[in-house]
Design a protein around this motif. Structure first.
Motif, PDB file in Angstrom:
ATOM      1  N   THR A  92       0.855  -1.182   0.000  1.00  0.00           N
ATOM      2  CA  THR A  92       0.000   0.000   0.000  1.00  0.00           C
ATOM      3  C   THR A  92       0.890   1.230   0.000  1.00  0.00           C
ATOM      4  OG1 THR A  92      -0.119   0.087   2.419  1.00  0.00           O
ATOM      5  CG2 THR A  92      -1.821  -1.185   1.280  1.00  0.00           C
ATOM      6  N   ARG A 100      -4.868   6.452   0.273  1.00  0.00           N
ATOM      7  CA  ARG A 100      -4.167   5.175   0.207  1.00  0.00           C
ATOM      8  C   ARG A 100      -4.509   4.437  -1.075  1.00  0.00           C
ATOM      9  NH1 ARG A 100       0.463   3.501   2.440  1.00  0.00           N
ATOM     10  NH2 ARG A 100       0.849   5.336   3.674  1.00  0.00           N
ATOM     11  N   GLU A 101      -3.501   3.732  -1.601  1.00  0.00           N
ATOM     12  CA  GLU A 101      -3.666   2.956  -2.825  1.00  0.00           C
ATOM     13  C   GLU A 101      -3.049   1.571  -2.638  1.00  0.00           C
ATOM     14  OE1 GLU A 101      -3.366   6.680  -5.993  1.00  0.00           O
ATOM     15  OE2 GLU A 101      -1.607   5.417  -5.600  1.00  0.00           O
ATOM     16  N   VAL A 118      -8.276   4.337  -2.848  1.00  0.00           N
ATOM     17  CA  VAL A 118      -9.363   4.592  -1.909  1.00  0.00           C
ATOM     18  C   VAL A 118     -10.168   5.795  -2.406  1.00  0.00           C
ATOM     19  CG1 VAL A 118      -9.933   5.256   0.456  1.00  0.00           C
ATOM     20  CG2 VAL A 118      -8.066   3.641   0.029  1.00  0.00           C
ATOM     21  N   SER A 124      -8.673   6.723   4.899  1.00  0.00           N
ATOM     22  CA  SER A 124      -7.612   5.785   4.508  1.00  0.00           C
ATOM     23  C   SER A 124      -6.442   5.831   5.488  1.00  0.00           C
ATOM     24  CB  SER A 124      -7.121   6.114   3.099  1.00  0.00           C
ATOM     25  OG  SER A 124      -6.536   7.400   3.064  1.00  0.00           O
ATOM     26  N   PHE A 145     -10.364   0.022   3.025  1.00  0.00           N
ATOM     27  CA  PHE A 145     -10.276   0.877   1.843  1.00  0.00           C
ATOM     28  C   PHE A 145     -11.581   1.623   1.595  1.00  0.00           C
ATOM     29  CE2 PHE A 145      -6.802  -1.921  -0.236  1.00  0.00           C
ATOM     30  CZ  PHE A 145      -5.828  -1.230   0.477  1.00  0.00           C
TER      31      PHE A 145
END
Length: 635
Positions: A92, A100-101, A118, A124, A145
């Motif tokens: 992440t 957040r990804e 997200v 996040s 998420f």
């Protein structure tokens, strides 16, 4: 105790793979945890120009590079790595919108792709993903998420990355936990209401196939399913149905097939107490499930089951009575190693083969009622290493071959009562790394002259030594996350100047020595003895060479010793440290000196010498013939 593969001579120390903050400012770097995927190790690190981003290394300076600048600029994406699937690392990070990804990488910039972002407006802040499991080509994990924490999945593509099901709708979150794989099905505990009550769920990765297995404790109560393990085609777990307390249950994945397996403590008492919820007290070995349980007659002891009620028995009552015995268990090298307590010996190392007779204490490390507190059982070759302590030596490294006779202190690294080893009091983990390819174990140790540094052992006291004192004196480099990458050891260590950075130590695999020494015998020789008793003979020494060490040469009969008359074959052998042997033979021949005839006495009458000797004998013969003829004449 078998000796592990030979410890190579290693004079050179480790080298810094890269000083990522070099020349930028005086702030020490702080390398994140090292995660190995194949022959690549990944870690997060921070530089002034990129901030905290994901890096990788193949153990070379040139191969230690930034994977991708996910969030360009000095802020950094702050990556958090958590798992691997089919050669790709999942992590992440923080994207351009600061949300957040979820990402994955194969180690290349083009192969580092975003899987999910997200949505705007979602919280996040929760970034840690501590629960995950692989089922075939799908990676399941618990993440926050969308809404709160739920079960997610990914196949490594953006299209295949999604929340499996919103079990607790809205912002509540079901908080999936205890992810356990049985066949092609994922089992886990979750709360449909989002409050404390949790129950057993299962998922095949679809919304329709993600269902409550059984409401073990009907109503608003929580069955608290914990300590799950798969045995055969069934799941075993602990749960509380409100009537029997926390007891052992089993499930075939259906509501009807999810039943109380065995009640250990009748009534509302529990067969498993709250202190054991997060302690690993379940292990499968050779088709048998071992677990800790307590009943009315025994405290927490070791039990086993073959999957049937009749085959569920107490292995051994180590600490008779209601007091607990079992503390930890782990399967290492095909054996079950235990930390168990009894009132006479304290908490000590044990081993079990699943029988009462075969469940034995390996050593009373701290004699008497004191505890040796064994931790970190780690296999290297045929040896298992672990940390234990006593009053005379402190916490040191011990070794065992699985028998009491083969269990002993490996080395008193810090002589006296001071402790050479440390462990994480929260997890019980010891900084001890077994490298099977090398037949060696590396550990973080300290002695009287240095702080916590990298040490190595081959399973012998003579082969246990400090690799290097990276921070000389009382300072410590605190090595961590050691990974072996084919001839190179990569680990993180602290340096006062550059901070916590990845380092590399060249350590080539030394193959077993199977080559015998080359032996040359001296030439055969002869000697002469003055009499039949023989003679002392000295010969030139044999010569032997070996590709690893200096062989030991032995002779069947020593040079300078007494050799008998005749021919003696002398056998010579040369043996190296690995036990390889070669031999050759030469001969020593001993003869006696020739003897001259003894002189005859003077005046001897029968001497055959002299000029008249022949005539005398002829005349004597004629007289004898004449006498015979006279006797034969008639009278």
């Amino acid at each position: 105790m078998p000796v592990l593969l030979g410890l190579p001579s290693h004079a050179a120390g480790s080298s810094l793979l890269r000083d990522i903050r070099s020349g930028q400012d005086d702030t020490p770097s702080d390398c994140g945890s090292l995660v190995a995927v194949g022959n690549t190790v990944y870690f997060s690190n921070e530089s002034a120009s990129t901030g905290s981003e994901l890096w990788k290394s193949d153990g070379t300076v040139g191969g230690t590079v930034l994977v991708k600048d996910v969030l360009p600029g000095p802020d950094g994406s702050a990556p958090y790595t958590f798992g691997e699937l089919e050669g790709s690392l999942f992590f992440t990070s923080r994207g351009g919108t600061q949300r957040r990804e979820l990402w994955k990488t194969d180690g290349t910039p083009t192969g580092t792709v975003r899987l999910f972002t997200v949505p705007e407006g979602e919280d996040s802040s929760e970034v840690s993903i501590t629960e995950w499991a692989r089922v075939g080509g799908t990676f399941f994990f618990s993440a926050q998420f969308i809404g709160n924490k739920e079960l997610w999945k990914t196949d490594g593509t953006p299209a295949g990355t999604a929340r499996v099901k919103d079990i607790a709708p809205g912002d509540i979150g079901s908080f999936p936990d205890n992810l356990t794989v049985l066949g092609s099905t994922l089992y886990f505990s979750a709360s449909a209401s989002g409050s404390n009550p949790t129950d057993l769920w299962k998922s095949d990765g679809t919304v329709e196939g993600t269902v409550l297995v059984k409401d073990v404790k009907p109503g608003s109560g929580s069955s608290q399913p914990v300590q799950a393990a798969a045995l055969g085609n069934r799941l075993f777990f602990w749960a509380d149905d409100g009537t029997h307390g926390l007891e052992l249950w089993t499930s075939d994945g259906t509501g009807a097939g999810t039943v109380l397996f065995k009640e250990f403590a009748p009534g509302s008492a529990s067969g498993l107490g709250e202190p054991e919820w997060r302690r690993p007290l379940m292990a499968v070995l050779d088709g048998v499930l071992y677990f800790g349980a307590r009943d009315t007659a025994h405290g927490l002891e070791l039990w086993k089951t073959d999957g049937t009620v009749e085959g569920t028995v107490l292995v051994k009552d180590v600490n008779p009575g209601s007091s607990d015995s079992l503390s930890r268990m782990t399967v290492v090298g095909g054996r079950l190693y235990l930390s168990q307590y009894d009132e006479a010996h304290g908490l000590e190392p044990w081993v079990s083969d699943g029988t009462e007779a075969g469940t034995v204490r390996l050593a009373d490390v701290a004699p008497g009622e004191a505890s040796g507190s064994p931790l970190g059982f780690t296999r290297v070759g045929d040896t298992v290493l672990f940390q234990a302590r006593d009053t005379a030596h402190g916490a040191e490294l011990w070794k065992t071959d699985g028998t009491p006779a083969g269990t002993a202190l490996l080395a008193d690294v810090w002589p006296g009562p001071d402790s050479a080893l440390r462990y994480d009091s929260r997890t019980g983990e010891v900084a001890l790394w077994g490298v099977e390819e090398l037949g060696l174990a590396f550990f973080m140790g300290a002695d009287s002259s240095s702080g916590q540094e990298l040490w190595v052992t081959d399973g012998t006291a003579a082969g246990t030594r400090q690799v290097e004192d990276l921070v000389p004196g009382e300072g410590s480099s605190v090595p961590s996350n050691l990974v072996y990458l084919g001839g190179k050891l990569v680990f993180a260590a602290r340096d006062p100047l550059v901070g916590n950075e990845p380092r590399v130590l060249q350590w080539e695999l030394t193959p077993p020595d199977t080559t015998a020494p080359v032996l040359t015998c001296p030439a055969s020789l002869s000697a002469t003895a003055p009499d039949a008793n023989g003679v002392a003979v000295s010969y030139n020494p044999a010569t032997a060479t070996d590709d690893r060490d200096t062989p030991v040469i032995e002779y069947g009969q020593a040079s300078g010793s007494l050799f008998p008359v005749g021919t003696t074959a002398v056998t010579v052998t040369a043996t190296d440290s690995a036990g390889n042997r070669s031999s050759c033979t030469f001969e020593v021949t001993v003869k006696t000196e020739p003897t001259e005839p003894a002189p005859r006495p003077e005046g001897f009458a029968c001497s055959s010498g002299g000029p008249g000797a022949s005539a005398f004998w002829i005349l004597l013969a004629l007289l004898a013939v004449a006498c015979v003829r006279r006797r034969e004449s008639p009278r």
